[in-house]
Design an enzyme around this catalytic site. Structure first.
Site, mmCIF file in Angstrom:
data_model
loop_
_atom_site.group_PDB
_atom_site.id
_atom_site.type_symbol
_atom_site.label_atom_id
_atom_site.label_comp_id
_atom_site.label_asym_id
_atom_site.label_seq_id
_atom_site.Cartn_x
_atom_site.Cartn_y
_atom_site.Cartn_z
ATOM 1 N N ASP A 1 0.816 -1.222 0.000
ATOM 2 C CA ASP A 1 0.000 0.000 0.000
ATOM 3 C C ASP A 1 0.848 1.269 0.000
ATOM 4 O OD1 ASP A 1 -2.290 -1.627 0.143
ATOM 5 O OD2 ASP A 1 -2.186 -1.681 2.340
ATOM 6 N N HIS B 1 3.600 -9.754 12.517
ATOM 7 C CA HIS B 1 2.923 -10.796 11.746
ATOM 8 C C HIS B 1 3.960 -11.370 10.776
ATOM 9 C CE1 HIS B 1 -0.876 -12.604 10.238
ATOM 10 N NE2 HIS B 1 -0.161 -12.752 9.133
ATOM 11 N N HIS C 1 5.837 -12.134 7.758
ATOM 12 C CA HIS C 1 5.693 -11.681 6.373
ATOM 13 C C HIS C 1 7.046 -11.256 5.815
ATOM 14 C CE1 HIS C 1 5.803 -7.788 8.430
ATOM 15 N NE2 HIS C 1 6.058 -7.211 7.260
ATOM 16 N N PHE D 1 26.147 -2.093 15.991
ATOM 17 C CA PHE D 1 25.845 -0.916 15.178
ATOM 18 C C PHE D 1 27.028 -0.627 14.264
ATOM 19 C CE2 PHE D 1 23.200 -0.280 18.943
ATOM 20 C CZ PHE D 1 21.974 0.030 18.370
#
Length: 352
Positions: free
Chosen positions: A80, A166, A168, A317
């Site tokens: 999106d 989630h 993905h 880092f």
């Protein structure tokens, strides 16, 4: 007085990455310095199996108002907030060689691995992981018809910028060859021209012979900590057979890939008994119009770049010397491979 004999576990040295043609500084003696930072294990994050407010869940409404289907397996949709759009105006010719622009078209997609938010790849059923592998291959075929490069990647964990709890990953398909794939294409092509064999096939042979950096292997796949690794627990996943792209994998190789991914990611989680964060991605031969070229120099491989260093709360880092001069690491690839190799293949959550 005789000079001390070089010991790669004690003495600083540089290692060469033949894929990027860059060097990494290895400083193993720095592991002896005292550490007074945090090392405790953070509390486990409780993630519900389904959250209607999570835009990646089945039946949830995304930011653009679209409603996800009540999917029960793998679900793919157009991002999106895509970083690449299918078309756009062409930049004007450069007015000066120091200020160049070029067109950059493409498309971005999201692949949800599973309908449940509380599962990750290492704790999914083997059949569920295999479905993810198949979808990676399917998307490579679909997007590879048009685009020069299909970049599949997963950012796992909040520390890697993952905003949705989630399981993905993303796919960015580009009308151009991005920087690191371009470097890898050039270096592998040059090696093939000089030696008559794919660079990474020779590298696989070396790793199988030396067995110093192998984390896991099965009949079809090999996981190693690359000799030139930069990130502390960086690994590379390679098919033992010469394979150009994900869609070229046989049914048996896909099953073996699902199995070895579960082993690697379980070892990662077991390292500090946490959901181990990482960025990973697949590199294979270019696609689109470039598929008509001879890409025999390529070998499919996946790269895993985890940021953790000493514990679940202590991260590596890239700062100072690393940003301004050259990549640097404190622990050798061989030491890391041994630590990962000796970890159990049963997930720590399954023991409770």
């Amino acid at each position: 007085m005789d000079a001390p004999e070089f010991d790669p576990t004690e003495h600083q040295h540089r290692r060469y990455n033949p894929l990027t043609e860059e060097w990494v500084l290895v400083s193993p003696h720095r592991l002896k310095r005292p550490w007074s930072g945090q090392v405790e294990k953070p509390p486990e994050e409780v993630i519900p199996p389904h959250d209607p407010k999570n835009p990646l869940c089945p039946g949830a409404t995304r930011a653009n108002g679209k409603v996800n289907p009540n999917y029960d397996g793998v679900f793919v949709f157009e991002n999106d907030f895509s970083a690449l759009l299918k078309s756009g105006p062409e930049p004007a010719p450069p007015a000066h060689p120091l200020m160049q622009s070029a067109s950059a078209n493409g498309t971005c997609r999201v692949i949800c691995f599973h309908p449940r938010s509380d599962l990750t790849l290492p704790v999914m059923e083997m059949a569920d992981v295999r479905r993810v592998v198949d979808e990676w291959a399917n998307q490579t075929v679909d997007l590879g018809k048009t685009y020069d490069w299909v970049q599949i990647f997963e950012n796992k964990g909040k520390v890697m910028g993952c905003s949705n709890p989630h399981p993905h990953c993303q796919i960015w398909a580009c009308s151009f060859l991005p920087t690191y794939p371009q470097k890898s294409d050039n270096s592998q092509r040059k090696y093939f021209k000089e030696h008559g064999r794919p660079m990474l096939m020779d590298y696989i042979s070396l790793e199988l012979e030396k067995k110093e950096r192998i984390v896991a292997e099965n009949d079809h796949w090999l996981v190693v900590v690359p000799y030139w690794a930069v990130w502390p627990y960086e690994t590379m996943l390679l098919p033992k057979r010469h394979v150009l792209r994900l869609p070229d994998l046989t049914d048996e190789e896909r099953n073996s890939l699902a199995a070895i991914m579960k082993i690697l990611l379980t070892k990662y989680d077991n390292m500090f008994e946490c959901s181990f964060p990482y960025s990973m991605g697949w590199h294979g031969a270019p696609t689109g119009p470039r598929m008509t070229e001879d890409n025999s120099h390529w070998q499919l491989h996946a790269l895993y770049y985890p940021p953790l260093l000493r514990s679940a709360t202590v991260k590596k880092f890239m700062v100072g010397f690393e940003m301004l001069a050259q990549a640097q690491r404190d622990i050798t690839a061989e030491q890391v491979a041994e630590k990962l190799r000796n970890l159990p293949e049963t997930h720590y959550r399954m023991k409770k």
